[in-house]
Write a protein that holds these residues in place. Structure first.
Motif, mmCIF file in Angstrom:
data_model
loop_
_atom_site.group_PDB
_atom_site.id
_atom_site.type_symbol
_atom_site.label_atom_id
_atom_site.label_comp_id
_atom_site.label_asym_id
_atom_site.label_seq_id
_atom_site.Cartn_x
_atom_site.Cartn_y
_atom_site.Cartn_z
ATOM 1 N N SER A 2 0.831 -1.192 0.000
ATOM 2 C CA SER A 2 0.000 0.000 0.000
ATOM 3 C C SER A 2 0.871 1.248 0.000
ATOM 4 C CB SER A 2 -0.935 0.013 1.214
ATOM 5 O OG SER A 2 -0.177 -0.027 2.399
ATOM 6 N N ALA A 3 0.288 2.366 -0.441
ATOM 7 C CA ALA A 3 1.024 3.623 -0.482
ATOM 8 C C ALA A 3 1.344 4.087 0.924
ATOM 9 C CB ALA A 3 0.187 4.680 -1.199
ATOM 10 N N ASP A 14 10.385 13.180 14.235
ATOM 11 C CA ASP A 14 10.801 13.900 13.031
ATOM 12 C C ASP A 14 11.393 12.872 12.064
ATOM 13 O OD1 ASP A 14 12.342 15.250 11.087
ATOM 14 O OD2 ASP A 14 12.557 16.993 12.392
ATOM 15 N N PRO A 15 10.694 12.546 10.971
ATOM 16 C CA PRO A 15 11.175 11.491 10.066
ATOM 17 C C PRO A 15 12.562 11.750 9.504
ATOM 18 C CG PRO A 15 8.878 12.023 9.586
ATOM 19 C CD PRO A 15 9.371 13.063 10.549
ATOM 20 N N GLU A 16 12.898 13.008 9.223
ATOM 21 C CA GLU A 16 14.214 13.295 8.660
ATOM 22 C C GLU A 16 15.318 13.026 9.675
ATOM 23 O OE1 GLU A 16 14.536 17.128 6.923
ATOM 24 O OE2 GLU A 16 12.849 16.838 5.529
ATOM 25 N N GLY A 31 15.652 2.893 2.528
ATOM 26 C CA GLY A 31 15.858 3.064 1.100
ATOM 27 C C GLY A 31 15.340 4.360 0.527
ATOM 28 N N GLY A 32 14.811 5.250 1.359
ATOM 29 C CA GLY A 32 14.272 6.501 0.854
ATOM 30 C C GLY A 32 13.740 7.352 1.983
ATOM 31 N N PRO A 33 13.128 8.492 1.656
ATOM 32 C CA PRO A 33 12.575 9.368 2.697
ATOM 33 C C PRO A 33 11.548 8.631 3.552
ATOM 34 C CG PRO A 33 12.603 10.475 0.573
ATOM 35 C CD PRO A 33 12.941 9.047 0.300
ATOM 36 N N LEU A 34 11.556 8.900 4.841
ATOM 37 C CA LEU A 34 10.623 8.251 5.760
ATOM 38 C C LEU A 34 9.378 9.105 5.959
ATOM 39 C CD1 LEU A 34 12.998 6.946 8.599
ATOM 40 C CD2 LEU A 34 11.909 5.602 6.776
ATOM 41 N N THR A 51 7.723 4.304 7.342
ATOM 42 C CA THR A 51 7.984 3.562 6.107
ATOM 43 C C THR A 51 8.822 4.398 5.164
ATOM 44 O OG1 THR A 51 6.955 2.438 4.214
ATOM 45 C CG2 THR A 51 5.806 4.366 5.085
ATOM 46 N N ASP A 52 9.615 3.702 4.348
ATOM 47 C CA ASP A 52 10.336 4.369 3.261
ATOM 48 C C ASP A 52 9.646 4.111 1.930
ATOM 49 O OD1 ASP A 52 10.907 1.724 2.756
ATOM 50 O OD2 ASP A 52 13.084 1.903 2.995
#
Length: 359
Positions: A2-3, A14-16, A31-34, A51-52
């Motif tokens: 799912s998206a 803070d995801p970053e 593997g990518g932005p959270l 999630t990434d």
């Protein structure tokens, strides 16, 4: 897959900053932005799914604002889950513990995402039907037996608590909690506290205990999808036991007593506090005790005391919530009705102890 959830601000995470920390500590994991979302339903420690876009993890941290360190100790929670992962007790695999408060503003840990559904009420269980509900609740007992069969020393938890005098300390602790929240007369609560002290049972050998063991603190996976719960097919199983913040070494029958309490009908329509007992197919409290005794080999003859203690403990917790509500320190749906529940829990506790005396 799912998206991922929309990138909206998530208080407490803070995801970053989380990704930067994970990239430093575990290069290649993300593997990518959270993106992150707060999971509803937790009463104290905050739980997020992050999630990434491909993989998912779960982050746990203490509540926002001032907290008691001992009540929200991330190191202890991370430690017990890590220790139990190799046992028969289903727990998520831990990924990382961070005690550097500069990352998220508080200590936190990351664990794997486990699919499943927490069932919090009889209404949520009803769609499963009687047979699946019965199997799920009996599985809850079997998993508790598995937990209490773990040798603490074999998993490095032999110093995880102070089991000597555990019940006496628990009674004194909750008595102090009650005194700290006294804002009105509560007929029967001091009588219940005193009666519990007079009839203190002899504890069995100590085990690792969960401390808040009930159906909505486990995930049940139907096996028919890669995500949470429900469905018409598959085989239901407990995929994870969650919320270990109250765990310690102590009397295993306190876990069973709490489970019995949460398996007793409250007969309070539209109550903000509910049990699962009225769901079609839900085993009786007596059957749960019988199954635990048969599978664990422990003497459950004093279970009425442990159940009465659970009623007392929840009455104190609810009175604390009510007290904070009257001071304007707690807001939200249902808090205005918590106060009227406290006498119900006191009465259940007194009745349970009376039944013990009669027996």
């Amino acid at each position: 897959m799912s998206a991922p959830p929309p990138a909206t601000p998530t208080p407490g995470l803070d995801p970053e900053r989380l990704r930067d920390h994970l990239d430093r500590e575990l290069p290649g994991l993300v593997g990518g932005p959270l993106t992150a979302r707060l999971i509803e339903g937790g009463r104290s420690n905050l739980t997020y799914v992050v999630t990434d876009g491909t993989a998912r993890w779960v982050v746990r941290r203490p509540p926002l604002g001032h907290v008691l360190a001992t009540a929200h100790d991330m190191r202890r929670e991370h430690r017990v889950i890590s220790a139990l992962h190799a046992t028969a007790v289903p727990v998520p695999e831990t990924v990382l513990l961070c005690e550097d408060e500069s990352v998220l503003g508080a200590p936190f840990y990351v664990m794997e995402f486990v699919p499943g559904t927490p069932y919090r009420s009889a209404a949520e269980l009803a769609p499963l039907g009687p047979e699946r509900t019965r199997a799920a609740v009996l599985g809850l007992v079997d998993t508790l037996v598995d937990l209490h069969a773990v040798d603490p020393a074999a998993v490095g938890l032999d110093d995880f608590g102070r089991p000597e005098g555990f019940l006496d300390r628990q009674l004194r602790r909750w008595g102090k909690q009650l005194d700290a929240s006294r804002g009105r007369d509560l007929p029967g609560i001091d009588e219940l506290h005193a009666a519990l002290g007079r009839r203190l049972p002899q504890s069995p050998a100590p085990t690792v205990i969960h401390g808040d063991y009930r159906l909505d603190n486990v995930l049940i996976d139907s096996g028919d999808s890669g995500d949470a719960g429900g469905g018409d097919g598959g085989t239901d199983r407990i995929s994870a036991v969650l919320d270990w913040e109250m765990s310690t070494l102590g009397d295993p029958l306190t876990d069973l007593g709490l489970l019995v309490m949460y398996s007793t009908p409250l007969d309070l329509p539209d109550s903000p506090i509910s049990t699962t007992a009225t769901a079609p197919g839900h085993p009786s409290a007596a059957e749960l005790v019988e199954r635990y005794a048969a599978r664990s080999g422990r003497d459950t003859g004093a279970i009425a005391w442990y159940t009465a203690f659970a009623w007392f403990k929840l009455a104190v917790i609810l009175e604390g919530i009510h007290y904070r509500y009257t001071l304007g320190q707690t807001v939200g749906a249902g808090f205005d009705r918590i106060g009227e529940l406290v006498p119900v829990f006191i009465e259940h506790g007194l009745t349970t102890l009376h039944d013990l005396q009669e027996g």
